[in-house]
Design a protein around this motif. Sequence first.
Motif, PDB file in Angstrom:
ATOM      1  N   PHE A  33       0.859  -1.178   0.000  1.00 46.36           N
ATOM      2  CA  PHE A  33       0.000   0.000   0.000  1.00 46.36           C
ATOM      3  C   PHE A  33       0.900   1.234   0.000  1.00 46.36           C
ATOM      4  O   PHE A  33       1.865   1.290   0.751  1.00 46.36           O
ATOM      5  N   VAL A  35       1.004   5.570  -0.014  1.00 47.57           N
ATOM      6  CA  VAL A  35       0.355   6.876   0.095  1.00 47.57           C
ATOM      7  C   VAL A  35       1.119   7.812  -0.836  1.00 47.57           C
ATOM      8  O   VAL A  35       2.322   8.030  -0.655  1.00 47.57           O
ATOM      9  N   VAL A  50      -4.345   6.810  -1.569  1.00 43.85           N
ATOM     10  CA  VAL A  50      -3.709   5.540  -1.216  1.00 43.85           C
ATOM     11  C   VAL A  50      -3.966   4.575  -2.366  1.00 43.85           C
ATOM     12  O   VAL A  50      -5.107   4.402  -2.794  1.00 43.85           O
TER      13      VAL A  50
END
Length: 172
Positions: A33, A35, A50
């Motif tokens: 993941f 950002v 995200v």
Amino acid sequence: MFHNVLWKTLGFVGYTVQYGCIAHCAFEYIGEFVVCSGPSMEPTIVNHDVVFSERMSRHLCKIQKGDIVIAKSPFDPNMNICKRVIGLEGDKICTSSPSDFFKTHTYVPKGHVWLEGDNLRNSTDSRNYGPVPYALIRGRVCLKLWPPHNFGTLSESPTKRITDTPSDSDSN
């Protein structure tokens, strides 16, 4: 009593190490993941979005023109960049920066890709640092997860800079 506490502690440490190894392998070989920050990929990806970046495409050499990738910055190896693949090795790229009066053409060398942000007026990309080695690619962005109202796959390039080269169309 001390013996029981010792075995429980060692058991806990063992499970922690096992799960840590599984998590490491998942993030290293499956995906992560991310950002995103900065304006270079607007309007496709905006500040604080995200995304999920899968790593299998990189390992299988399946990165294609139009894909959005996460790569190590050629300027700073401690920083990641998020850019769109505009050209693959052997492609001829028409380049110009806002300060250039004439457009120039560059061939992407073997083992490299040409990366550009969707926001061409506010992106530091291959137009500044040249072709990026394929080895710096960490993963291919396949999903936008946050904000929830934008959940899903990512759109095509708003700049429409991705075109088939003659060699691409000959193979179809």
